[in-house]
Design an enzyme around this catalytic site. Sequence first.
Site, mmCIF file in Angstrom:
data_model
loop_
_atom_site.group_PDB
_atom_site.id
_atom_site.type_symbol
_atom_site.label_atom_id
_atom_site.label_comp_id
_atom_site.label_asym_id
_atom_site.label_seq_id
_atom_site.Cartn_x
_atom_site.Cartn_y
_atom_site.Cartn_z
ATOM 1 C CG HIS A 145 -10.054 0.580 -4.269
ATOM 2 N ND1 HIS A 145 -9.354 0.231 -2.870
ATOM 3 C CD2 HIS A 145 -9.238 0.146 -4.982
ATOM 4 C CE1 HIS A 145 -8.309 -0.548 -3.210
ATOM 5 N NE2 HIS A 145 -8.094 -0.517 -4.406
ATOM 6 C CD GLU A 146 -10.019 -0.313 -8.720
ATOM 7 O OE1 GLU A 146 -8.779 0.329 -9.468
ATOM 8 O OE2 GLU A 146 -9.834 -1.290 -8.295
ATOM 9 C CG HIS A 175 -5.542 2.688 -7.616
ATOM 10 N ND1 HIS A 175 -4.641 2.433 -7.022
ATOM 11 C CD2 HIS A 175 -6.387 1.590 -7.244
ATOM 12 C CE1 HIS A 175 -4.751 1.396 -6.233
ATOM 13 N NE2 HIS A 175 -5.669 0.938 -6.311
ATOM 14 C CG ASP A 235 -4.244 -1.895 -4.420
ATOM 15 O OD1 ASP A 235 -5.114 -0.975 -4.241
ATOM 16 O OD2 ASP A 235 -4.021 -2.641 -5.245
#
Length: 336
Positions: free
Chosen positions: A155-156, A159, A166
Amino acid sequence: MVFSLKVILFLSLLLLPVLKSSQVTLNNNGYDGIVIAINPSVPEDEKLIQNIKEMVTEASAYLFHATKRRVYFRNVSILIPMTWKSKSEYLIPKQESYDQADVLVADPNLKYGDDPYTLQYGQCGDKGQYIHFTPNFLLTNNLPTYGPRGRVFVHEWAHLRWGVFDEYNVDQPFYISRRNTIEATRCSTHITGVNMVLHECKGGSCIERPCRRNPKTGLYEAKCTFIPNRSQTAKESIMFMQNLDSVTEFCTEKTHNKEAPNLQNKMCNHRSTWDVIMSSEDFQHLSPMTEINSPPRPTFSLLKSKQRVVCLVLDKSGSMYRYLTFMGPSINTIMT
């Protein structure tokens, strides 16, 4: 004797820190050169290193399938603080440093606490600055809240590497859809759940009741929370709630919720995360690894700097002497 302003400027330019530049490269579907650095203030704990390795290994397989067999993590360097006294055998860093690391393990940020986060300054599709994990996050069982740490890392990483955002919104958890129904801010809308107000949570159990509608806003009351069902069939999306067992993919054009008032829609002009990811330079000329079902396990290097003494030497001879003469008597007097 006081340095002249020109000399001070000259020396200042020499000592300026190098701008942050990641050493990560993508070669034959594998990411190389990832640096995870532990802050010197973090207490020494061998378990921390082990958990970092397990997180990245788990993340690599999850990333491989989330990107439809396109990429995985091949090798990672873990930068150990000089303050740690362990007598383990470490390699000496070449260019790796804390300031240039892709992932930092450091004390909690006042804004985020122990929540993982990625510092993003840029626009949609721009790479982030770094990922931040706390020692407590890496050492504590957070499965109910975050899901497996490997999933959180992916998830990170999305980014950091691909500049997506998000798909939830803590400040605006609900919105009124075009069908005039109240919907939870999420992606995809195939994720099912209930809207409840929780009261007096003790010992793992909570008193709950259905949310009431606010007649002024048309939305649910402020304390209302969307609680996803643990049993789901939806595979999307990693940027909404990676802790759901069924979630293994990013939202595509077909599954993306363009109505949700989240940062992904705001920053990326309502494009899906997968669309942004596929537009990144990583995937421009990259073919899926269809011949294998799982990627090779990542390899890890443990690095630790030795104490160094840095000296500034000014040479008064030759061309440097002519420069010093040009600069004036103040610096000349210092050197004599």
